[in-house]
Design a protein around this motif. Structure first.
Motif, short mmCIF file in Angstrom:
data_model
loop_
_atom_site.label_atom_id
_atom_site.label_comp_id
_atom_site.label_asym_id
_atom_site.label_seq_id
_atom_site.Cartn_x
_atom_site.Cartn_y
_atom_site.Cartn_z
N MET A 109 -49.88 -27.98 -74.10
CA MET A 109 -49.62 -27.49 -75.45
C MET A 109 -48.25 -26.84 -75.51
SD MET A 109 -51.53 -24.43 -77.60
CE MET A 109 -53.09 -25.28 -77.82
N LEU A 110 -47.62 -26.96 -76.70
CA LEU A 110 -46.36 -26.27 -76.94
C LEU A 110 -46.56 -25.27 -78.07
CD1 LEU A 110 -43.91 -29.34 -77.01
CD2 LEU A 110 -44.75 -28.05 -75.02
N ASP A 122 -49.85 -29.67 -84.92
CA ASP A 122 -51.32 -29.58 -84.94
C ASP A 122 -51.83 -28.26 -85.49
OD1 ASP A 122 -51.99 -32.12 -83.32
OD2 ASP A 122 -50.51 -31.11 -82.08
N GLY A 123 -50.94 -27.28 -85.65
CA GLY A 123 -51.34 -25.99 -86.19
C GLY A 123 -50.12 -25.24 -86.70
N TYR A 124 -50.36 -24.22 -87.52
CA TYR A 124 -49.24 -23.49 -88.15
C TYR A 124 -49.66 -22.04 -88.32
CZ TYR A 124 -44.97 -23.40 -91.04
OH TYR A 124 -43.70 -23.17 -91.54
N ALA A 163 -56.05 -19.11 -82.27
CA ALA A 163 -55.57 -20.42 -82.71
C ALA A 163 -55.34 -21.35 -81.52
CB ALA A 163 -54.28 -20.27 -83.50
N ILE A 164 -54.82 -20.79 -80.43
CA ILE A 164 -54.60 -21.58 -79.22
C ILE A 164 -55.94 -22.12 -78.70
CG2 ILE A 164 -53.86 -21.48 -76.80
CD1 ILE A 164 -51.82 -19.33 -77.69
N LYS A 165 -56.94 -21.24 -78.64
CA LYS A 165 -58.27 -21.68 -78.19
C LYS A 165 -58.85 -22.73 -79.12
CE LYS A 165 -59.71 -17.51 -75.70
NZ LYS A 165 -60.76 -16.46 -75.58
N GLN A 166 -58.68 -22.50 -80.44
CA GLN A 166 -59.21 -23.44 -81.43
C GLN A 166 -58.57 -24.82 -81.28
OE1 GLN A 166 -58.86 -22.03 -85.46
NE2 GLN A 166 -59.48 -23.99 -86.35
N LEU A 167 -57.26 -24.83 -81.04
CA LEU A 167 -56.57 -26.11 -80.91
C LEU A 167 -57.03 -26.85 -79.66
CD1 LEU A 167 -54.55 -28.03 -82.09
CD2 LEU A 167 -52.70 -26.72 -81.06
N PHE A 168 -57.23 -26.15 -78.56
CA PHE A 168 -57.73 -26.79 -77.35
C PHE A 168 -59.16 -27.30 -77.54
CE2 PHE A 168 -54.41 -24.61 -74.64
CZ PHE A 168 -53.87 -25.79 -74.15
N ASP A 169 -59.88 -26.69 -78.49
CA ASP A 169 -61.25 -27.13 -78.78
C ASP A 169 -61.29 -28.26 -79.81
OD1 ASP A 169 -62.36 -25.34 -77.01
OD2 ASP A 169 -62.69 -23.78 -78.50
N MET A 182 -54.73 -22.80 -88.80
CA MET A 182 -53.73 -22.42 -89.80
C MET A 182 -53.91 -20.95 -90.16
SD MET A 182 -52.09 -25.31 -90.91
CE MET A 182 -52.35 -27.06 -90.52
N SER A 183 -52.81 -20.26 -90.42
CA SER A 183 -52.91 -18.92 -90.99
C SER A 183 -53.59 -19.03 -92.35
CB SER A 183 -51.52 -18.30 -91.15
OG SER A 183 -50.95 -18.01 -89.89
#
Length: 211
Positions: free
Chosen positions: A50-51, A99-101, A114-120, A125-126
């Motif tokens: 992830m970046l 993938d997220g903001y 958010a990092i955990k959510q993206l890996f899941d 998003m805010s």
């Protein structure tokens, strides 16, 4: 362990983000960088999953960085971490594949979540950003040909919104790269924009092309 690289030009914030992320056993920061100038080389040597990407960075910014990464590594997870809430930057990032903001004004715990959510498998998003996107899609859809784009121009614009490079568009449309440039010049004029990023943002926002 999930490997994360950070792109942030503020050294103090970069250090804080590294400390925050490394505090969790399941995450490891494998690189921190102040811009995206050598981002493909970084990815090859660091192998991140992830970046975390700022937008306003010198030399090569985060919007361009997302585009570069997604063209080469379409499955790479990228989460934007920025102060910007305007539609043009938001939709440019999303159209290039972010993938997220998440906004920097949000709490560190929100970014961590958010990092955990993206890996899941989520798309974090805010709250303010999510609301802005919903409002955009609730707007009346204008006449798709109100800008008098030709069928070829709409085709080229659609490929552009999907993150295709000039070379890829030329291949898909069976035309030369120079012809692609000429079509884009006409598109920018008709849409009253200055560059490809603005054209993509407007095309998505106003549903000028098919999604």
């Amino acid at each position: 362990m999930n490997r994360i690289a950070i792109y942030e030009d503020n050294p103090k914030l970069r250090e804080l983000l590294e400390l925050l992320i490394n505090s969790a056993e399941e995450f490891l920061v494998v690189g921190t960088h102040h811009n995206c100038e050598d981002i493909l080389r970084h990815i090859q040597s660091e192998s991140p999953d992830m970046l975390i990407m700022d937008i306003d960075m010198p030399v090569i910014d985060g919007i361009t960085g997302v585009k570069i990464v997604k063209e080469k590594y379409p499955n790479m997870k990228v989460i934007m971490h920025t102060v910007f809430e305007d539609d043009d930057r938001l939709f440019a990032c999303l159209s290039y594949g972010a993938d997220g903001y998440i906004l920097k004004k949000d709490s560190p715990s929100m970014l961590f979540g958010a990092i955990k959510q993206l890996f899941d498998g989520g798309a974090p998003m805010s709250p303010g950003i999510a609301k802005r996107i919903l409002q955009t899609f609730r707007k009346p859809v204008p006449n798709q040909n109100s800008y008098h784009l030709t069928e070829r121009e709409k085709e080229v614009l659609e490929y552009l919104t999907r993150g295709f490079s000039y070379k890829m568009i030329a291949h898909e449309c069976t035309i030369s790269i120079e012809t692609v440039r000429r079509h884009l010049k006409n598109i920018y004029f008709k849409l009253q924009v200055q560059c490809g990023t603005e054209a993509v943002a407007k095309a998505i926002r106003e549903k000028i092309v098919n999604e």
